[in-house]
Design a protein around this motif. Structure first.
Motif, short mmCIF file in Angstrom:
data_model
loop_
_atom_site.label_atom_id
_atom_site.label_comp_id
_atom_site.label_asym_id
_atom_site.label_seq_id
_atom_site.Cartn_x
_atom_site.Cartn_y
_atom_site.Cartn_z
N GLY A 78 0.86 -1.19 0.00
CA GLY A 78 0.00 0.00 0.00
C GLY A 78 0.89 1.23 0.00
N SER A 79 0.67 2.13 0.97
CA SER A 79 1.50 3.33 1.01
C SER A 79 2.68 3.16 1.95
N LEU A 80 2.79 1.97 2.56
CA LEU A 80 3.88 1.75 3.50
C LEU A 80 5.13 1.27 2.77
N GLN A 81 6.24 1.91 3.04
CA GLN A 81 7.51 1.47 2.47
C GLN A 81 8.14 0.50 3.46
N LEU A 82 7.98 -0.80 3.21
CA LEU A 82 8.46 -1.80 4.17
C LEU A 82 9.97 -2.00 4.09
N LEU A 83 10.51 -1.87 2.87
CA LEU A 83 11.96 -1.94 2.70
C LEU A 83 12.38 -0.80 1.80
N ASP A 84 13.50 -0.18 2.15
CA ASP A 84 13.94 0.98 1.40
C ASP A 84 15.45 0.91 1.20
N ILE A 122 20.29 -10.85 11.59
CA ILE A 122 19.54 -9.64 11.25
C ILE A 122 18.73 -9.26 12.48
N LEU A 123 18.95 -8.05 12.97
CA LEU A 123 18.23 -7.60 14.16
C LEU A 123 17.50 -6.31 13.87
N GLY A 124 16.53 -6.00 14.73
CA GLY A 124 15.81 -4.75 14.59
C GLY A 124 14.50 -4.82 15.33
N PRO A 125 13.90 -3.67 15.62
CA PRO A 125 12.62 -3.66 16.34
C PRO A 125 11.51 -4.32 15.54
N ASN A 126 10.39 -4.61 16.19
CA ASN A 126 9.21 -5.15 15.50
C ASN A 126 8.83 -4.22 14.36
N GLY A 127 8.55 -4.79 13.22
CA GLY A 127 8.12 -3.98 12.08
C GLY A 127 9.27 -3.31 11.35
N MET A 139 18.50 -3.37 11.46
CA MET A 139 17.50 -2.67 10.64
C MET A 139 16.55 -1.87 11.50
N CYS A 140 16.03 -0.82 10.90
CA CYS A 140 14.98 -0.06 11.56
C CYS A 140 14.14 0.64 10.50
N CYS A 141 12.84 0.54 10.60
CA CYS A 141 11.93 1.22 9.67
C CYS A 141 12.25 0.93 8.21
N GLY A 142 12.55 -0.33 7.90
CA GLY A 142 12.76 -0.71 6.51
C GLY A 142 14.13 -0.36 5.95
N GLN A 143 14.99 0.17 6.80
CA GLN A 143 16.32 0.54 6.30
C GLN A 143 17.41 -0.14 7.11
N SER A 161 24.83 2.35 22.80
CA SER A 161 24.25 3.65 22.44
C SER A 161 23.38 3.53 21.18
N ARG A 162 23.83 2.71 20.20
CA ARG A 162 23.05 2.56 18.98
C ARG A 162 21.71 1.86 19.27
N LEU A 163 21.77 0.80 20.07
CA LEU A 163 20.54 0.07 20.39
C LEU A 163 19.59 0.93 21.21
N SER A 164 20.15 1.75 22.14
CA SER A 164 19.30 2.65 22.92
C SER A 164 18.49 3.53 21.99
N GLY A 165 19.17 4.07 20.97
CA GLY A 165 18.51 4.97 20.04
C GLY A 165 17.41 4.25 19.25
N ILE A 166 17.70 3.05 18.78
CA ILE A 166 16.75 2.36 17.92
C ILE A 166 15.55 1.81 18.68
N TYR A 167 15.82 1.18 19.84
CA TYR A 167 14.72 0.55 20.57
C TYR A 167 14.03 1.52 21.52
N GLY A 168 14.65 2.66 21.76
CA GLY A 168 14.04 3.63 22.67
C GLY A 168 14.06 3.20 24.12
N VAL A 169 14.97 2.31 24.47
CA VAL A 169 15.15 1.97 25.88
C VAL A 169 16.63 2.14 26.21
N PRO A 170 16.92 2.55 27.44
CA PRO A 170 18.34 2.71 27.80
C PRO A 170 19.04 1.36 27.85
#
Lengths: 333, 273
Positions: free
Chosen positions: B13-19, B33-38, B215-219, B233-242
């Motif tokens: 649809g209008s969602l860019q799942l991979l970019d 391959i790691l990354g948050p849900n979605g 990965m995060c948000c298809g990238q 520090s990178r994981l804190s930023g991506i997952y939003g948890v310290p």
């Protein structure tokens, strides 16, 4: 196990040939079939066997096998043990078309004996084609959409049949009702000459898809990862199933429960492996329909009970008994 | 350069799942391959396995475009463990595993038997072999499916490299079997298989992977050696948890610093007692 089942079916076929309003012994049967030479047999006795009972028994075996193996393949294809070829509209499409023919009485340029089966076959295949077309998303048919489209088409066909019954005169109404319950007594050698090779081809080709169908039970993507062309498999199987069921319905009307129950029975015995379930369902379906037809002829001599009533009457309670007994068995979960 | 994808794009649809996703799986290496849900991990795996076609970009396997491979040829070299299983029919465990041998060229019966025995043993389900699949627990089912995909690419075929794609294999496994599963991935890599595995636990990736793509948000956010990619520090930023890192011997461990987490923003947001 197969040879035992085959022998039982063969014995049932021989027995079926001797049963009917005209009592015929085994000796006379052998003479009529030309296996033994015996001149004491009267012409009408030979005719009863060769022209009436033999095509009927052949038809019972072919249709039983076709319905049984199509049911097994359909359940595998949809990965749903409750699926029935009727779900994609074959039977109701055929019924609507046949009813229209009987009620409106289209004066065709072909004799009615051929025109009715042709109308039923055309209606059944057209309905199934429509259901499959409607379920296409991006060139792939989706199982859930297919079942829902089939449901909608069955309802529309039901309404059509209802309307036709409403406007029909008594005679036409009676033939529509009788047709809907199925009978193996309508077809003779002429119809069989056309239908038998088609049914036989379907019965032979369906088991060939057994191994890919086993993989398909893992899931469509999983089957694809195992190297199976799922779309091609589905196209091939749907074609075979629709042709087998439409030809069966065209010749004998609607015979329910065989396609649903027989594969279930087989799975309880053999497990879900289609290499056993499909040929086993063909044999068991043949045997079941043969016995049902023989009983429907023998119980109310000289009248006969429509076979569809008989299969439903036997099949329904039998299925319930199975369900109660195996409620907790993994085969049904 | 066994399985190589470049500039993959996929929309729903209008969602860019991979970019613009680039990823390469190499022979003999475990690529996590790691990354948050979605984030697009499963979508990426589906495209890498050929199950879905990307809207842009190309995937090639052993130097040939993925779509140029015949399905069976590909199935003899590449096996995929999906995240969810769909099997509801009552096959026995052994029958399910034997389905993995379907695309194989087919050897002598004794050899085929031996392969099935071995993979049953590897994933530790030999004792379940005669059980009906629908009766198994979620974790047991995953292990049986793992055995099936191992059986599928057990033997090398010609000179092309084999590939094993695992989508969250550890999700329903207990602690011991999570490690057993990744040890199996390592053993497969040791025999020359290119392994791609979607994981959620960064510590499993740090311990077992040779290469990590985050990965995060298809990238793709970062790709490289596990210790370089998976930083607190990178994981804190991506997952939003310290996140905090610990050093245990010469190994790095990552943990969520729950003591500084702030999920509690007022009593009124608690469910009624």
């Amino acid at each position: 196990m197969w040879s035992a089942l085959g022998l039982v079916t063969a014995a049932a076929a021989v027995f079926a040939l001797t049963v009917g309003p005209l009592p015929i012994g085994l000796d006379q049967l052998l003479s009529a079939l030309g296996i033994r030479s015996d001149s004491s047999l009267r012409a009408y006795e030979t005719a009863a066997i060769v022209d009436l009972r033999l095509p009927r028994v052949t038809l019972a075996i072919l249709i039983g096998a076709a319905l049984g193996s199509s049911g097994a393949a359909m359940q595998g294809l949809l990965r749903n043990p409750l699926a029935d070829p009727g779900l994609i509209g074959v039977a109701s499409g055929a019924a609507l078309s046949a009813a229209a023919f009987m009620v409106i009485g289209v004066t065709a340029w072909i004799p009615e004996r051929l025109a009715l089966p042709l109308a039923a076959f055309a209606g059944g295949s057209a309905a199934a084609w429509l259901v499959v077309r409607l379920s296409l998303v991006d060139g792939r048919s989706r199982v859930a959409t297919m079942l829902l489209a089939g449901l909608a088409l069955n309802a529309i066909a039901g309404a059509g049949i209802g309307f036709l019954s409403y406007i029909a005169d008594d005679l036409a109404l009676r033939s529509v009702t009788y047709w809907m319950f199925g009978s193996l007594g309508k077809a003779g050698w002429a119809e069989l000459a056309v239908a038998a090779p088609i049914l036989a081809l379907c019965i032979v080709l369906l088991p060939r898809a057994a191994v890919p169908l086993n993989a398909l039970l893992l899931g469509e993507a999983e089957a694809g990862h195992l190297g199976i062309d799922v779309d091609a498999l589905r196209r091939r199987l749907l074609t075979l199933i629709v042709v087998a069921v439409a030809v069966s319905v065209a010749l004998a009307g609607i015979i329910g429960f065989v396609g649903l129950i027989v594969p279930h029975l087989l799975r309880l015995v053999t497990g879900p492996d289609h290499r056993l379930v499909i040929p086993g369902s063909a044999l068991t379906g043949a045997l079941l329909l043969l016995l049902a037809d023989t009983a429907s002829r023998a119980l109310f001599v000289p009248a006969e009970l429509p076979i569809g009533i008989f299969t439903a009457l036997i099949g329904g309670p039998f299925f319930l008994a199975l369900l109660l007994r195996y409620r907790n068995a993994p085969e049904l979960s | 350069m066994t399985l190589c994808a470049s500039r993959l794009g996929y929309r729903s649809g209008s969602l860019q799942l991979l970019d613009e996703v680039d990823i390469t799986l190499d022979a003999g290496r475990v690529h996590a391959i790691l990354g948050p849900n979605g984030a697009g991990k499963t979508t990426l795996l589906r495209i890498l396995s050929g199950e879905m076609q990307p809207h842009s970009g190309v995937v090639s396997y052993a130097g040939r475009s993925l779509s140029a491979w015949a399905p069976r040829e590909l199935a003899q070299r590449r096996a995929v463990l999906p995240q969810r299983d769909h099997l509801t029919f009552a096959f026995t465990v052994e029958e399910v595993v034997a389905l993995g041998r379907l695309p194989a060229p087919g050897g002598p019966a004794g050899e085929e038997r031996h392969i099935i025995e071995t993979v049953l043993d590897w994933v530790g389900v030999t004792h379940l072999r005669a059980r009906r699949y629908p009766q198994l627990s979620g974790g047991e089912r995953t292990r049986v499916q793992l055995a099936r995909v191992l059986a599928q690419i057990w033997q090398p075929l010609g000179d092309e490299v084999r590939t094993l794609l695992l989508d969250e294999p550890t999700a329903s496994l207990d602690l011991a079997h999570q490690h057993r599963c990744l040890q199996i991935a390592r053993r497969m890599a040791a025999s020359g298989v290119a392994v791609g595995v979607v994981l959620h636990d960064p510590n499993l990736a740090l311990h077992y992977a040779d290469h990590v793509t985050l990965m995060c948000c298809g990238q793709v956010v970062a790709s490289g050696a596990p210790t370089d990619v998976l930083t607190a520090s990178r994981l804190s930023g991506i997952y939003g948890v310290p996140m905090a890192s610990l050093r245990a011997g010469h190994e790095v461990l990552l943990r969520v610093a729950t003591e500084v987490m702030d999920l509690d923003s007022g009593d009124d947001r608690l469910p009624p007692a």
